[in-house]
Design a protein around this motif. Structure first.
Motif, short mmCIF file in Angstrom:
data_model
loop_
_atom_site.label_atom_id
_atom_site.label_comp_id
_atom_site.label_asym_id
_atom_site.label_seq_id
_atom_site.Cartn_x
_atom_site.Cartn_y
_atom_site.Cartn_z
N GLU A 44 -7.28 -5.38 -2.55
CA GLU A 44 -6.21 -6.16 -1.92
C GLU A 44 -6.62 -7.62 -1.76
N ARG A 80 -4.50 -10.32 -3.93
CA ARG A 80 -3.42 -10.45 -2.94
C ARG A 80 -2.33 -11.41 -3.38
N ARG A 120 0.83 -1.20 0.00
CA ARG A 120 0.00 0.00 0.00
C ARG A 120 0.87 1.25 0.00
#
Length: 204
Positions: free
Chosen positions: A150, A154, A3
């Motif tokens: 996310e 992921r 992030r």
């Protein structure tokens, strides 16, 4: 993926290395790559599980010179000046200098100038358009929150960074085809077909 935010200089480096970046637009989250990086385009298509023969729109800054790459007639210019930056994608004809992957041989490109200041500043810094498609798996609902992006991606190592931010409008952009000398609605959104027609034909 890590992030970060639009001020992170590693974003530019990652894109130049052919990585995919997840970023918020004013409508939904998107996945972006440089518009002239063939390998990055292949990674983007694979990450989204998208048909490789379906062109992805180009997102440009509001100070990017369109003239060398796209055919912009008076009607298109009126639409651009009234509605962009904003939640509108316009389909226009590409010139020879336009990268092949931006139109995939069709000669038609989708253009977006997003109404999100930090994204516009990043695009201006980048000095190149990004090809940006919604950050979801093909056929799934568009995502508007970083946490959902996310979770969905992921395990994908090709997506280097997830830019944190807000998507304020929460609906996809209007898409309109202006490449044939008239106005053809492709996808309805916040901006109405009638208002685009009025502007394109010089009635507004």
């Amino acid at each position: 993926m890590e992030r970060t935010d639009f001020s992170d200089p590693r974003l530019v480096a990652a894109l130049k290395e052919g990585k995919v970046v997840a970023l918020p637009t004013e409508t939904v989250y998107g996945l972006g790559v440089l518009w002239d990086d063939e390998k990055a385009y292949e990674r983007l298509v694979a990450a989204k599980r998208r048909r490789p023969d379906k062109a992805i729109a180009c997102m440009v800054s509001d100070d990017f010179d369109l003239a060398p790459y796209f055919l912009i007639d008076e009607g298109i210019d009126r639409v651009r000046k009234r509605f962009l930056p904003g939640p509108l994608t316009i389909l226009v004809r590409a010139k020879e200098g336009c990268p092949f992957q931006s139109h995939l041989g069709t000669g038609i490109c989708g253009l977006r100038i997003p109404a999100k200041k930090d994204l516009l500043s990043f695009l201006s810094l980048l000095k190149k358009p990004l090809q940006v498609t919604s950050a979801n798996l093909s056929g799934s609902k568009a995502l508007t929150a970083a946490a959902d992006v996310e979770e969905t991606f992921r395990d994908n190592e090709d997506i280097a960074y997830l830019v944190e931010g807000r998507c304020d409008r929460l609906v996809p952009s209007t898409v309109v085809d202006l490449s044939h000398g008239d106005v053809r609605m492709i996808r309805e959104g916040e901006i109405s077909l009638d208002s685009i027609k009025e502007t394109y034909y010089g009635k507004h």
